[in-house]
Design a protein around this motif. Sequence first.
Motif, PDB file in Angstrom:
ATOM      1  N   TYR A   1       0.845  -1.207   0.000  1.00 40.01           N
ATOM      2  CA  TYR A   1       0.000   0.000   0.000  1.00 40.01           C
ATOM      3  C   TYR A   1       0.877   1.253   0.000  1.00 40.01           C
ATOM      4  O   TYR A   1       0.695   2.164  -0.816  1.00 40.01           O
ATOM      5  CB  TYR A   1      -0.883  -0.031   1.255  1.00 40.01           C
ATOM      6  N   ASN A   2       1.845   1.253   0.895  1.00 41.75           N
ATOM      7  CA  ASN A   2       2.747   2.406   0.986  1.00 41.75           C
ATOM      8  C   ASN A   2       3.552   2.593  -0.297  1.00 41.75           C
ATOM      9  O   ASN A   2       3.753   3.709  -0.770  1.00 41.75           O
ATOM     10  CB  ASN A   2       3.703   2.236   2.174  1.00 41.75           C
ATOM     11  N   ARG A   3       3.984   1.471  -0.832  1.00 45.36           N
ATOM     12  CA  ARG A   3       4.770   1.525  -2.069  1.00 45.36           C
ATOM     13  C   ARG A   3       3.932   2.152  -3.185  1.00 45.36           C
ATOM     14  O   ARG A   3       4.413   2.958  -3.974  1.00 45.36           O
ATOM     15  CB  ARG A   3       5.164   0.085  -2.428  1.00 45.36           C
ATOM     16  N   HIS A   4       2.665   1.763  -3.216  1.00 46.64           N
ATOM     17  CA  HIS A   4       1.788   2.338  -4.239  1.00 46.64           C
ATOM     18  C   HIS A   4       1.577   3.828  -4.016  1.00 46.64           C
ATOM     19  O   HIS A   4       1.597   4.605  -4.964  1.00 46.64           O
ATOM     20  CB  HIS A   4       0.444   1.604  -4.283  1.00 46.64           C
ATOM     21  N   MET A   5       1.403   4.208  -2.764  1.00 44.11           N
ATOM     22  CA  MET A   5       1.193   5.639  -2.547  1.00 44.11           C
ATOM     23  C   MET A   5       2.405   6.436  -3.027  1.00 44.11           C
ATOM     24  O   MET A   5       2.262   7.444  -3.713  1.00 44.11           O
ATOM     25  CB  MET A   5       0.907   5.944  -1.075  1.00 44.11           C
ATOM     26  N   VAL A   6       3.581   5.956  -2.715  1.00 48.14           N
ATOM     27  CA  VAL A   6       4.787   6.677  -3.132  1.00 48.14           C
ATOM     28  C   VAL A   6       4.898   6.707  -4.658  1.00 48.14           C
ATOM     29  O   VAL A   6       5.183   7.743  -5.264  1.00 48.14           O
ATOM     30  CB  VAL A   6       6.047   6.049  -2.496  1.00 48.14           C
ATOM     31  N   SER A   7       4.621   5.559  -5.282  1.00 45.93           N
ATOM     32  CA  SER A   7       4.746   5.522  -6.748  1.00 45.93           C
ATOM     33  C   SER A   7       3.708   6.434  -7.396  1.00 45.93           C
ATOM     34  O   SER A   7       3.966   7.039  -8.440  1.00 45.93           O
ATOM     35  CB  SER A   7       4.613   4.090  -7.274  1.00 45.93           C
TER      36      SER A   7
ATOM     37  N   ASP B   1      13.668  15.399  -6.473  1.00 41.83           N
ATOM     38  CA  ASP B   1      14.557  14.376  -7.063  1.00 41.83           C
ATOM     39  C   ASP B   1      15.051  13.399  -5.998  1.00 41.83           C
ATOM     40  O   ASP B   1      16.060  12.747  -6.163  1.00 41.83           O
ATOM     41  CB  ASP B   1      15.715  15.025  -7.827  1.00 41.83           C
ATOM     42  N   ARG B   2      14.296  13.294  -4.918  1.00 42.63           N
ATOM     43  CA  ARG B   2      14.569  12.261  -3.921  1.00 42.63           C
ATOM     44  C   ARG B   2      14.637  10.896  -4.586  1.00 42.63           C
ATOM     45  O   ARG B   2      13.770  10.575  -5.392  1.00 42.63           O
ATOM     46  CB  ARG B   2      13.398  12.209  -2.944  1.00 42.63           C
ATOM     47  N   THR B   3      15.612  10.087  -4.252  1.00 42.97           N
ATOM     48  CA  THR B   3      15.592   8.730  -4.783  1.00 42.97           C
ATOM     49  C   THR B   3      14.874   7.838  -3.781  1.00 42.97           C
ATOM     50  O   THR B   3      15.048   7.973  -2.582  1.00 42.97           O
ATOM     51  CB  THR B   3      17.005   8.182  -5.042  1.00 42.97           C
ATOM     52  N   VAL B   4      14.031   6.981  -4.323  1.00 40.53           N
ATOM     53  CA  VAL B   4      13.237   6.120  -3.458  1.00 40.53           C
ATOM     54  C   VAL B   4      13.665   4.681  -3.667  1.00 40.53           C
ATOM     55  O   VAL B   4      13.780   4.212  -4.801  1.00 40.53           O
ATOM     56  CB  VAL B   4      11.740   6.257  -3.801  1.00 40.53           C
TER      57      VAL B   4
ATOM     58  N   TYR C   1      12.221   1.297  -3.201  1.00 38.12           N
ATOM     59  CA  TYR C   1      10.898   0.733  -2.917  1.00 38.12           C
ATOM     60  C   TYR C   1      10.956  -0.525  -2.055  1.00 38.12           C
ATOM     61  O   TYR C   1       9.949  -0.983  -1.554  1.00 38.12           O
ATOM     62  CB  TYR C   1      10.156   0.447  -4.221  1.00 38.12           C
ATOM     63  N   ASP C   2      12.164  -1.093  -1.914  1.00 34.61           N
ATOM     64  CA  ASP C   2      12.271  -2.260  -1.038  1.00 34.61           C
ATOM     65  C   ASP C   2      12.519  -1.853   0.409  1.00 34.61           C
ATOM     66  O   ASP C   2      12.547  -2.693   1.305  1.00 34.61           O
ATOM     67  CB  ASP C   2      13.411  -3.169  -1.518  1.00 34.61           C
ATOM     68  N   ASP C   3      12.717  -0.572   0.609  1.00 34.86           N
ATOM     69  CA  ASP C   3      12.993  -0.064   1.951  1.00 34.86           C
ATOM     70  C   ASP C   3      11.669   0.315   2.619  1.00 34.86           C
ATOM     71  O   ASP C   3      11.116   1.382   2.380  1.00 34.86           O
ATOM     72  CB  ASP C   3      13.919   1.161   1.818  1.00 34.86           C
ATOM     73  N   TRP C   4      11.166  -0.598   3.437  1.00 33.80           N
ATOM     74  CA  TRP C   4       9.861  -0.382   4.069  1.00 33.80           C
ATOM     75  C   TRP C   4       9.833   0.907   4.863  1.00 33.80           C
ATOM     76  O   TRP C   4       8.847   1.638   4.838  1.00 33.80           O
ATOM     77  CB  TRP C   4       9.526  -1.543   5.026  1.00 33.80           C
ATOM     78  N   GLY C   5      10.938   1.173   5.580  1.00 31.81           N
ATOM     79  CA  GLY C   5      10.996   2.350   6.446  1.00 31.81           C
ATOM     80  C   GLY C   5      10.888   3.630   5.633  1.00 31.81           C
ATOM     81  O   GLY C   5      10.157   4.563   5.997  1.00 31.81           O
ATOM     82  N   GLN C   6      11.587   3.661   4.514  1.00 23.40           N
ATOM     83  CA  GLN C   6      11.569   4.880   3.708  1.00 23.40           C
ATOM     84  C   GLN C   6      10.175   5.137   3.138  1.00 23.40           C
ATOM     85  O   GLN C   6       9.661   6.247   3.203  1.00 23.40           O
ATOM     86  CB  GLN C   6      12.593   4.787   2.565  1.00 23.40           C
ATOM     87  N   CYS C   7       9.556   4.098   2.587  1.00 23.75           N
ATOM     88  CA  CYS C   7       8.212   4.269   2.037  1.00 23.75           C
ATOM     89  C   CYS C   7       7.238   4.711   3.123  1.00 23.75           C
ATOM     90  O   CYS C   7       6.418   5.609   2.921  1.00 23.75           O
ATOM     91  CB  CYS C   7       7.717   2.961   1.411  1.00 23.75           C
ATOM     92  N   GLU C   8       7.360   4.091   4.289  1.00 25.02           N
ATOM     93  CA  GLU C   8       6.447   4.431   5.365  1.00 25.02           C
ATOM     94  C   GLU C   8       6.623   5.883   5.798  1.00 25.02           C
ATOM     95  O   GLU C   8       5.643   6.589   6.056  1.00 25.02           O
ATOM     96  CB  GLU C   8       6.664   3.493   6.555  1.00 25.02           C
ATOM     97  N   SER C   9       7.868   6.343   5.840  1.00 28.75           N
ATOM     98  CA  SER C   9       8.077   7.721   6.296  1.00 28.75           C
ATOM     99  C   SER C   9       7.546   8.721   5.256  1.00 28.75           C
ATOM    100  O   SER C   9       7.018   9.773   5.619  1.00 28.75           O
ATOM    101  CB  SER C   9       9.555   7.972   6.614  1.00 28.75           C
ATOM    102  N   ILE C  10       7.646   8.369   3.976  1.00 36.71           N
ATOM    103  CA  ILE C  10       7.080   9.262   2.951  1.00 36.71           C
ATOM    104  C   ILE C  10       5.564   9.285   3.073  1.00 36.71           C
ATOM    105  O   ILE C  10       4.919  10.336   3.003  1.00 36.71           O
ATOM    106  CB  ILE C  10       7.525   8.818   1.543  1.00 36.71           C
ATOM    107  N   VAL C  11       4.966   8.115   3.278  1.00 37.29           N
ATOM    108  CA  VAL C  11       3.513   8.052   3.443  1.00 37.29           C
ATOM    109  C   VAL C  11       3.081   8.864   4.662  1.00 37.29           C
ATOM    110  O   VAL C  11       2.100   9.623   4.610  1.00 37.29           O
ATOM    111  CB  VAL C  11       3.033   6.588   3.551  1.00 37.29           C
ATOM    112  N   THR C  12       3.835   8.729   5.752  1.00 38.07           N
ATOM    113  CA  THR C  12       3.509   9.493   6.965  1.00 38.07           C
ATOM    114  C   THR C  12       3.581  10.988   6.696  1.00 38.07           C
ATOM    115  O   THR C  12       2.704  11.755   7.097  1.00 38.07           O
ATOM    116  CB  THR C  12       4.494   9.118   8.101  1.00 38.07           C
ATOM    117  N   GLU C  13       4.628  11.368   5.963  1.00 38.33           N
ATOM    118  CA  GLU C  13       4.801  12.783   5.622  1.00 38.33           C
ATOM    119  C   GLU C  13       3.572  13.318   4.880  1.00 38.33           C
ATOM    120  O   GLU C  13       3.084  14.403   5.158  1.00 38.33           O
ATOM    121  CB  GLU C  13       6.047  12.890   4.729  1.00 38.33           C
ATOM    122  N   TRP C  14       3.051  12.513   3.940  1.00 37.99           N
ATOM    123  CA  TRP C  14       1.950  12.977   3.101  1.00 37.99           C
ATOM    124  C   TRP C  14       0.565  12.786   3.720  1.00 37.99           C
ATOM    125  O   TRP C  14      -0.388  13.354   3.257  1.00 37.99           O
ATOM    126  CB  TRP C  14       1.991  12.277   1.731  1.00 37.99           C
TER     127      TRP C  14
END
Length: 445
Positions: free
Chosen positions: A174-180, A234-237, A239-252
């Motif tokens: 879910y988080n991965r999709h939101m970021v993408s 130009d942040r690089t994401v 997508y296998d990094d659960w923590g990074q995706c989650e923090s972006i989702v939290t941010e948004w």
Amino acid sequence: MRMSRYFLPILKETPAEAQIVSHRLMLRAGMIRQAAAGIYSWLPLGFKVLRRLEDIVHQEQIRAGHNPMLMPTLQSADLWRESGRYDDYGEEMLRIKDRHGRDLLYGPTNEELITDIFRNNVHSYKDLPLTLYHIQWKFRDEIRPRFGVMRGREFFMKDGYNFDVDKPSAIQAYNRHMVSYLRTYERMGLKAIPMRAASGPIGGDNTHEFLVLADTGESEVFYDSAILDLKLGDRTVDYDDWGQCESIVTEWTTPYARTDETHDQAVFENVPEERRKTSRGIEVGQIFYFGTKYSDAMNAKVVTQDGDRVPVHMGSHGIGVSRLVGAIIEASHDDNGIIWPEAVAPFRVGIVNLKQGDEEADGACDGLYKAAMALGLDPLYDDRSERAGAKFATMDLIGLPWRITVGPRGLKNGVVELTCRKTGESEELTPELALQRLSEIYAGI
RNA sequence: CGGGCUAUAGCGCAGUUUGGUAGCGCGUUCGUCUGGGGGACGAGAGGUCGCAGGUUCGAAUCCUGCUAGCCCGACCA
């Protein structure tokens, strides 16, 4: 492309049936023509934009590790009977019988079909996580189609489905999709805000809609204006990094942003008053986590590491690609016509020859045209024997982001004019410099 | 699906009330003059008036039925 060879049936007057600006402009700019209520043919210019959007969606989905595929538009009713939705979906589903009297339907979505494919081919946790998606025409027999491609009956949509062994990994999907999705819309030059949504007929608790702010939007939206400042840039994401995706989702998802369906005035009032905004929004995408709703109904199970057989956790995710064409126009136009963001423009630059038939002007334009093509700038060269005013009006209407104007007056001094559609600002440059400038602008897009 | 409305040339419209054989603007074709924001002049082409039936000497116009589309509402990505 030379305009003299391009099929671009522009209209000077507004067709009577078009009510909202995107519909009017798409008809006037020769992008679409109606075939039946809520069903459109996409003419070359509209098709080009549709393809640009489709390309961006594919690129971002593949970047997120998702698998592109293609399912048919027609589906057998049997699978829908299995999930129980053949009856639940109601009149919106277009039902068809084939010559043998078998019940078919024109797919409004693909949960059943994808679940069937999954259960027939995937049996082990080792094959998970898995996300499959396709971009395909759908049909929902709306009672009252309107607003052109914004609410047609036939529409072009990216729909994706994730399969995971348990809820935590489905939430990561879910988080991965939101970021993408955030990346996708941002690349299209759009500000699409994820808003907590109601789940509707697809079911599930965890769901966000993505809305583009526009006066003609169908939903009333309430949001903290701070969310407008968020950017992936130009942040690089990873997508296998659960923590990074989650923090972006939290941010948004931390700033308040909800549609009227989920709006909570008491919570909204915690937002500082000057940042509390109400507006209208066009929904251009939605993501869901719905757990085991379909895997239970359709017996889609995998064997876990412990040897248990468990129903797979699923989610589905959609982007309304054809609707986005209208949404982008709603969000980006002026009195003269469309203003395409560079990333989705049907042509990157228009070349206007002010004196067709003049040896010097024709020669300069031909040179520019060929050089622009060689640079990948995908130019549209207006080589018609029209007067300047008509050519400018056409270019403004179809909304190419940049225009190079070539006329005898400038050529005397060795310059052409480079004009930005959005700001209207012009600059006189040599043809070489104008092309160089465009190459730089488009280098990052 | 409830309520309202429309259908006449490619597009936008008039003509329908009061029946007499169809018109305007834009577009389009040809020609001339033009040439930096939808230019001017001249000459053309283009319509079974949504479909079917009826009334009438005669129907775009009146009557009946049908079809398609648009708007408001409910619904919806």
